[in-house]
Scaffold this motif. Sequence first.
Motif, PDB file in Angstrom:
ATOM      1  N   ALA A  17       0.836  -1.208   0.000  1.00 13.03           N
ATOM      2  CA  ALA A  17       0.000   0.000   0.000  1.00 13.03           C
ATOM      3  C   ALA A  17       0.871   1.258   0.000  1.00 13.03           C
ATOM      4  O   ALA A  17       0.557   2.241  -0.698  1.00 13.03           O
ATOM      5  CB  ALA A  17      -0.918  -0.010   1.226  1.00 13.03           C
ATOM      6  N   LEU A  18       1.971   1.232   0.754  1.00 11.78           N
ATOM      7  CA  LEU A  18       2.882   2.378   0.740  1.00 11.78           C
ATOM      8  C   LEU A  18       3.496   2.577  -0.640  1.00 11.78           C
ATOM      9  O   LEU A  18       3.669   3.706  -1.104  1.00 11.78           O
ATOM     10  CB  LEU A  18       3.998   2.188   1.782  1.00 11.78           C
ATOM     11  N   GLY A  19       3.839   1.460  -1.297  1.00  9.93           N
ATOM     12  CA  GLY A  19       4.381   1.574  -2.642  1.00  9.93           C
ATOM     13  C   GLY A  19       3.391   2.205  -3.594  1.00  9.93           C
ATOM     14  O   GLY A  19       3.753   3.031  -4.440  1.00  9.93           O
ATOM     15  N   ALA A  20       2.100   1.840  -3.459  1.00 14.91           N
ATOM     16  CA  ALA A  20       1.070   2.436  -4.308  1.00 14.91           C
ATOM     17  C   ALA A  20       0.919   3.924  -4.020  1.00 14.91           C
ATOM     18  O   ALA A  20       0.745   4.741  -4.940  1.00 14.91           O
ATOM     19  CB  ALA A  20      -0.259   1.715  -4.093  1.00 14.91           C
ATOM     20  N   VAL A  21       0.995   4.293  -2.750  1.00 16.71           N
ATOM     21  CA  VAL A  21       0.911   5.711  -2.375  1.00 16.71           C
ATOM     22  C   VAL A  21       2.063   6.484  -2.983  1.00 16.71           C
ATOM     23  O   VAL A  21       1.882   7.600  -3.520  1.00 16.71           O
ATOM     24  CB  VAL A  21       0.896   5.867  -0.841  1.00 16.71           C
ATOM     25  N   ALA A  22       3.267   5.913  -2.927  1.00 17.34           N
ATOM     26  CA  ALA A  22       4.438   6.587  -3.492  1.00 17.34           C
ATOM     27  C   ALA A  22       4.238   6.836  -4.982  1.00 17.34           C
ATOM     28  O   ALA A  22       4.573   7.909  -5.506  1.00 17.34           O
ATOM     29  CB  ALA A  22       5.693   5.751  -3.248  1.00 17.34           C
ATOM     30  N   GLY A  23       3.655   5.856  -5.684  1.00 19.59           N
ATOM     31  CA  GLY A  23       3.405   6.042  -7.105  1.00 19.59           C
ATOM     32  C   GLY A  23       2.406   7.137  -7.384  1.00 19.59           C
ATOM     33  O   GLY A  23       2.592   7.955  -8.301  1.00 19.59           O
ATOM     34  N   ARG A  24       1.351   7.202  -6.569  1.00 20.32           N
ATOM     35  CA  ARG A  24       0.340   8.242  -6.774  1.00 20.32           C
ATOM     36  C   ARG A  24       0.905   9.628  -6.461  1.00 20.32           C
ATOM     37  O   ARG A  24       0.572  10.610  -7.137  1.00 20.32           O
ATOM     38  CB  ARG A  24      -0.879   7.953  -5.898  1.00 20.32           C
ATOM     39  N   VAL A  25       1.765   9.704  -5.440  1.00 24.72           N
ATOM     40  CA  VAL A  25       2.382  10.985  -5.104  1.00 24.72           C
ATOM     41  C   VAL A  25       3.228  11.486  -6.270  1.00 24.72           C
ATOM     42  O   VAL A  25       3.147  12.652  -6.690  1.00 24.72           O
ATOM     43  CB  VAL A  25       3.234  10.858  -3.823  1.00 24.72           C
ATOM     44  N   THR A  26       4.020  10.601  -6.828  1.00 29.55           N
ATOM     45  CA  THR A  26       4.896  10.994  -7.943  1.00 29.55           C
ATOM     46  C   THR A  26       4.088  11.363  -9.182  1.00 29.55           C
ATOM     47  O   THR A  26       4.423  12.322  -9.901  1.00 29.55           O
ATOM     48  CB  THR A  26       5.869   9.844  -8.269  1.00 29.55           C
ATOM     49  N   ASP A  27       3.010  10.606  -9.450  1.00 30.31           N
ATOM     50  CA  ASP A  27       2.198  10.889 -10.631  1.00 30.31           C
ATOM     51  C   ASP A  27       1.440  12.209 -10.508  1.00 30.31           C
ATOM     52  O   ASP A  27       1.249  12.923 -11.499  1.00 30.31           O
ATOM     53  CB  ASP A  27       1.202   9.747 -10.863  1.00 30.31           C
ATOM     54  N   GLY A  28       1.001  12.527  -9.300  1.00 30.92           N
ATOM     55  CA  GLY A  28       0.150  13.693  -9.132  1.00 30.92           C
ATOM     56  C   GLY A  28       0.836  14.954  -8.641  1.00 30.92           C
ATOM     57  O   GLY A  28       0.209  15.999  -8.515  1.00 30.92           O
ATOM     58  N   TRP A  29       2.108  14.848  -8.372  1.00 36.64           N
ATOM     59  CA  TRP A  29       2.855  15.992  -7.824  1.00 36.64           C
ATOM     60  C   TRP A  29       4.154  16.117  -8.599  1.00 36.64           C
ATOM     61  O   TRP A  29       5.119  15.418  -8.367  1.00 36.64           O
ATOM     62  CB  TRP A  29       3.109  15.744  -6.344  1.00 36.64           C
ATOM     63  N   GLN A  30       4.152  17.031  -9.542  1.00 31.90           N
ATOM     64  CA  GLN A  30       5.307  17.196 -10.410  1.00 31.90           C
ATOM     65  C   GLN A  30       6.366  18.083  -9.748  1.00 31.90           C
ATOM     66  O   GLN A  30       6.095  18.831  -8.823  1.00 31.90           O
ATOM     67  CB  GLN A  30       4.883  17.820 -11.740  1.00 31.90           C
ATOM     68  N   GLY A  31       7.584  17.957 -10.265  1.00 34.18           N
ATOM     69  CA  GLY A  31       8.659  18.822  -9.785  1.00 34.18           C
ATOM     70  C   GLY A  31       9.500  18.169  -8.701  1.00 34.18           C
ATOM     71  O   GLY A  31       9.267  17.024  -8.284  1.00 34.18           O
ATOM     72  N   ALA A  32      10.482  18.943  -8.220  1.00 28.59           N
ATOM     73  CA  ALA A  32      11.434  18.423  -7.237  1.00 28.59           C
ATOM     74  C   ALA A  32      10.749  18.043  -5.934  1.00 28.59           C
ATOM     75  O   ALA A  32      11.079  17.027  -5.312  1.00 28.59           O
ATOM     76  CB  ALA A  32      12.520  19.478  -6.984  1.00 28.59           C
ATOM     77  N   ALA A  33       9.797  18.848  -5.499  1.00 32.33           N
ATOM     78  CA  ALA A  33       9.116  18.567  -4.237  1.00 32.33           C
ATOM     79  C   ALA A  33       8.326  17.266  -4.333  1.00 32.33           C
ATOM     80  O   ALA A  33       8.318  16.452  -3.393  1.00 32.33           O
ATOM     81  CB  ALA A  33       8.189  19.714  -3.871  1.00 32.33           C
ATOM     82  N   GLY A  34       7.658  17.048  -5.474  1.00 30.37           N
ATOM     83  CA  GLY A  34       6.906  15.810  -5.656  1.00 30.37           C
ATOM     84  C   GLY A  34       7.817  14.597  -5.665  1.00 30.37           C
ATOM     85  O   GLY A  34       7.500  13.568  -5.059  1.00 30.37           O
ATOM     86  N   SER A  35       8.958  14.715  -6.340  1.00 36.90           N
ATOM     87  CA  SER A  35       9.913  13.606  -6.370  1.00 36.90           C
ATOM     88  C   SER A  35      10.436  13.299  -4.974  1.00 36.90           C
ATOM     89  O   SER A  35      10.581  12.130  -4.577  1.00 36.90           O
ATOM     90  CB  SER A  35      11.073  13.939  -7.306  1.00 36.90           C
ATOM     91  N   ALA A  36      10.746  14.355  -4.217  1.00 36.46           N
ATOM     92  CA  ALA A  36      11.253  14.161  -2.856  1.00 36.46           C
ATOM     93  C   ALA A  36      10.202  13.492  -1.978  1.00 36.46           C
ATOM     94  O   ALA A  36      10.511  12.605  -1.169  1.00 36.46           O
ATOM     95  CB  ALA A  36      11.664  15.504  -2.254  1.00 36.46           C
ATOM     96  N   ALA A  37       8.933  13.908  -2.136  1.00 36.50           N
ATOM     97  CA  ALA A  37       7.862  13.310  -1.341  1.00 36.50           C
ATOM     98  C   ALA A  37       7.690  11.831  -1.685  1.00 36.50           C
ATOM     99  O   ALA A  37       7.526  10.977  -0.800  1.00 36.50           O
ATOM    100  CB  ALA A  37       6.564  14.058  -1.574  1.00 36.50           C
ATOM    101  N   GLY A  38       7.739  11.518  -2.989  1.00 36.48           N
ATOM    102  CA  GLY A  38       7.625  10.122  -3.401  1.00 36.48           C
ATOM    103  C   GLY A  38       8.771   9.283  -2.870  1.00 36.48           C
ATOM    104  O   GLY A  38       8.570   8.159  -2.399  1.00 36.48           O
ATOM    105  N   ASP A  39       9.987   9.818  -2.923  1.00 42.13           N
ATOM    106  CA  ASP A  39      11.145   9.096  -2.391  1.00 42.13           C
ATOM    107  C   ASP A  39      11.001   8.853  -0.892  1.00 42.13           C
ATOM    108  O   ASP A  39      11.378   7.790  -0.379  1.00 42.13           O
ATOM    109  CB  ASP A  39      12.427   9.871  -2.675  1.00 42.13           C
ATOM    110  N   HIS A  40      10.474   9.831  -0.187  1.00 41.29           N
ATOM    111  CA  HIS A  40      10.303   9.693   1.262  1.00 41.29           C
ATOM    112  C   HIS A  40       9.321   8.563   1.588  1.00 41.29           C
ATOM    113  O   HIS A  40       9.581   7.738   2.487  1.00 41.29           O
ATOM    114  CB  HIS A  40       9.794  11.003   1.863  1.00 41.29           C
ATOM    115  N   VAL A  41       8.211   8.527   0.856  1.00 42.22           N
ATOM    116  CA  VAL A  41       7.236   7.465   1.105  1.00 42.22           C
ATOM    117  C   VAL A  41       7.849   6.105   0.780  1.00 42.22           C
ATOM    118  O   VAL A  41       7.647   5.124   1.506  1.00 42.22           O
ATOM    119  CB  VAL A  41       5.956   7.703   0.287  1.00 42.22           C
ATOM    120  N   ARG A  42       8.617   6.028  -0.310  1.00 42.93           N
ATOM    121  CA  ARG A  42       9.256   4.762  -0.666  1.00 42.93           C
ATOM    122  C   ARG A  42      10.234   4.323   0.423  1.00 42.93           C
ATOM    123  O   ARG A  42      10.364   3.127   0.706  1.00 42.93           O
ATOM    124  CB  ARG A  42       9.944   4.883  -2.025  1.00 42.93           C
ATOM    125  N   ARG A  43      10.947   5.271   1.013  1.00 38.85           N
ATOM    126  CA  ARG A  43      11.881   4.909   2.092  1.00 38.85           C
ATOM    127  C   ARG A  43      11.147   4.360   3.311  1.00 38.85           C
ATOM    128  O   ARG A  43      11.679   3.530   4.038  1.00 38.85           O
ATOM    129  CB  ARG A  43      12.741   6.117   2.482  1.00 38.85           C
TER     130      ARG A  43
END
Length: 528
Positions: free
Chosen positions: A35-61
């Motif tokens: 479920a966390l992996g799915a959340v990370a994917g949705r964060v990256t898909d819906g939040w563009q830019g450096a901040a979105g990438s950082a948020a997705g990486d954080h959830v993946r960690r």
Amino acid sequence: MVTYAQLWQADPGAWRAAGAAWSRLADAVGQRAAALGAVAGRVTDGWQGAAGSAAGDHVRRLRAPLDAARSAFVETDQVLSGLAAALVRARGMLAAAVSSAGPAHVEIDRSGRTAPDVTVTGIDRAAALRAADRVGAGIADALHAASAADRAAATHLDRLAAAAAAGWPTTPPRFRPPLGARPDAVRRWWAGLSETERRWLVVHQPAYVGRLHGVPVAARDQANRSLLAGQRAALVRERAEAVRTAMPRHGAVSASHRLVGLMSGIDAVDARLRAETGERAYLLSLVAEDDGRVVLAVGDPDRADNVLTYVPGMTASLGAVRDDLSRVEAVAARAAALDPSQRTAAVLWLDYDAPSFLDEAMFTAKAQAAGPALHDFAEGLRATHEGPPAQQTVLGHSYGSLTVGTTVRTTGLAADDLVFVGSPGVGVDHATDLGRPATDIWSSTAPNDPIAYLAPGWREPLTRFRDPFDTGPYEHLWFGRNPTDPSFGAQVFDGDAHGHSGYWRTDNDALTDIARIALGPEHQSEVS
């Protein structure tokens, strides 16, 4: 040291249930990680830019500790289930020793000490003294086996707790051998890794670890179990897409049917992995492509005294895996009943593209293509086995017997005994053509198995069968001399009249003989 009373009172089922509880916890943690992996994917898909990438990486960690915990919980299940299996064997040894005491006029006190019955005198008493020593030795062996298993389990759990206290693995190994590397080289590489590095690989590269021959069975099982839910979810998505985009076309219906079959097979494998009674299952490989492939062991081959590898034949696939799983289950259970003092693992090896139809089964191509994979698998079992080498038996059924025979001839096969049942021929005309003594080669075909009446060569139509009550089976079959024919030279055992697929029926003497062969030379003399 486990005492006589403690072993009688031990409840292996409770330890097996405890392991299963940890396995259920591992599944729950795995669902949260997914479920966390799915959340990370949705964060990256819906939040563009450096901040979105950082948020997705954080959830993946955040997922990494959950994946590590899941692997640790599966390992705990392995340890506790292994202890349960060891206690079952020890109790069987104890029961056998105690049951021999009465006829030998031997008494056993509450602490397990033995002595001749007080009514025995004279020469008979001397014999009873020797019998008492034998019974006492059997009791001591059972207690030592239980004590060794108890110490090994405690040590393993202590090591696992220490690893968890030290933190989740974050450092990958610097070198990784490629898939297809020699199993003995892989085993040396794995042994040279730190425990932290091994855990990192299981957690972060399960698809690699799960398919690498030479990695211990326990690690491969942990890795492959972590992939199972994702493999099924991918099939669900693929089927939904096929139905959505191409339902009117026949191809879409065919694809959907295949995908449903693969999902059904994964469900059957998953159900066996979740079983809370009997020997624990170990998942050594699962590929959900084409017709699907799977390698699953009942019992741990790395710690078994005997390992039987079963190679199925035509129509074997992941979607039809239930029958093949029941066959390895039957062999493992019968071997345990015949000799509870020995650890016997039975492996379903369906890691090749078995023929689906007669027009494919007419040729040797599928068997030849399977050779390298079967060879590497058997070498891997030899490389990772703990302690003295196991008695290794490879059994081929139907077209699977041709696969085994072809592998022996072309690449070699690490096996002490070969067993062919319901065979259409194994590619040679004599047992010694397989490059090993005929005493190591066994064969059985039921009198009403139509495979024995399959006309050889191209001049006879494939569908022509002879009356079983005519003049008996053909001497020459489609792929060479009948391995049950006396001129072939194998050791032939009886297959009761249960047709082509009945060799594993509980009322078939062939099942008992297969188990005796798997148990090794001490029991092979009893094969009928």
